[in-house]
Design a protein around this motif. Sequence first.
Motif, PDB file in Angstrom:
ATOM      1  N   UNK A   1       0.753  -1.104  -0.016  1.00  0.00           N
ATOM      2  CA  UNK A   1      -0.181  -0.024   0.106  1.00  0.00           C
ATOM      3  C   UNK A   1       1.045   1.415  -0.108  1.00  0.00           C
ATOM      4  N   UNK A   2       0.414   2.173  -0.870  1.00  0.00           N
ATOM      5  CA  UNK A   2       1.205   3.528  -0.908  1.00  0.00           C
ATOM      6  C   UNK A   2       2.592   3.570  -1.037  1.00  0.00           C
ATOM      7  N   UNK A   3       3.111   2.350  -1.979  1.00  0.00           N
ATOM      8  CA  UNK A   3       4.452   2.347  -2.351  1.00  0.00           C
ATOM      9  C   UNK A   3       4.937   3.435  -3.314  1.00  0.00           C
ATOM     10  N   UNK A   4       6.043   4.079  -3.054  1.00  0.00           N
ATOM     11  CA  UNK A   4       6.562   5.091  -3.762  1.00  0.00           C
ATOM     12  C   UNK A   4       6.396   4.724  -5.170  1.00  0.00           C
ATOM     13  N   UNK A   5       5.478   5.453  -5.948  1.00  0.00           N
ATOM     14  CA  UNK A   5       5.358   5.243  -7.279  1.00  0.00           C
ATOM     15  C   UNK A   5       6.492   5.666  -8.285  1.00  0.00           C
ATOM     16  N   UNK A   6       7.166   6.754  -7.962  1.00  0.00           N
ATOM     17  CA  UNK A   6       8.314   7.287  -8.775  1.00  0.00           C
ATOM     18  C   UNK A   6       9.461   6.456  -8.614  1.00  0.00           C
ATOM     19  N   UNK A   7       9.708   5.564  -7.659  1.00  0.00           N
ATOM     20  CA  UNK A   7      10.760   4.578  -7.835  1.00  0.00           C
ATOM     21  C   UNK A   7      10.151   3.290  -8.614  1.00  0.00           C
ATOM     22  N   UNK A   8       9.284   3.076  -8.554  1.00  0.00           N
ATOM     23  CA  UNK A   8       8.702   1.894  -9.339  1.00  0.00           C
ATOM     24  C   UNK A   8       8.819   2.267 -10.954  1.00  0.00           C
ATOM     25  N   UNK A   9       8.294   3.617 -10.988  1.00  0.00           N
ATOM     26  CA  UNK A   9       8.528   4.054 -12.578  1.00  0.00           C
ATOM     27  C   UNK A   9       9.912   3.975 -13.195  1.00  0.00           C
TER      28      UNK A   9
END
Length: 206
Positions: free
Chosen positions: A74-82
């Motif tokens: 939940x709420x994992x940092x999206x920028x890092x995944x991208x």
Amino acid sequence: MKQSSAPSKTPRAFRLFPALVLAVGLAAPLSGCGYNEVITVDESVKASWAEVENQYKRRADLVPNLVSVVKGAANFEQETLTKVVEARSKVAGMKVDASTIDDPEKLKKFEAAQSELSGSLSRLLVVAEQYPQLRATDAYRDLQAQLEGTENRIAVARRRYITSVAEYNGVVQRFPTSIGASMRGRTVRPTFEAAPGSDKAPEIKL
């Protein structure tokens, strides 16, 4: 009464002797100038490169599963995944073939793309430390372990490649083996830049 004498026959071994001497005479200079040694070190470089490619591909294949598991937090940092997804896409989209190890520009681009993926993966693992529930899952821990093992194998493969290229470059530049290299059309090859600490795999805490 005349007796006909049959023509004398020279033994086959003696007839072949001049050809044998010529072959040996030609082989000796070729061997001395490194004509055959160049093949040996050239094949060593190619084998080392194949292992480098194999280990980097193994890592790239782990990324989709790792991203999928992390997305579940939940709420994992999206920028890092991208950034991980984009870096992996860049690596997958590169054309890597036999010419890569002979082209300094291609090898540089390959290494830059792999370094970008390394950095984004390291960032993802650091961010994941903030999610205890994610780190506690079997899927995430298994992927961490696989990634750690792959990073170790990448480090080993890179070291072997750097060593094999150094040996190859020595052969093609030193006299008299440089003569054999020239006869085979072989020249100095580029290699990875051994940045400080690049010989060690990133530490991944489990």
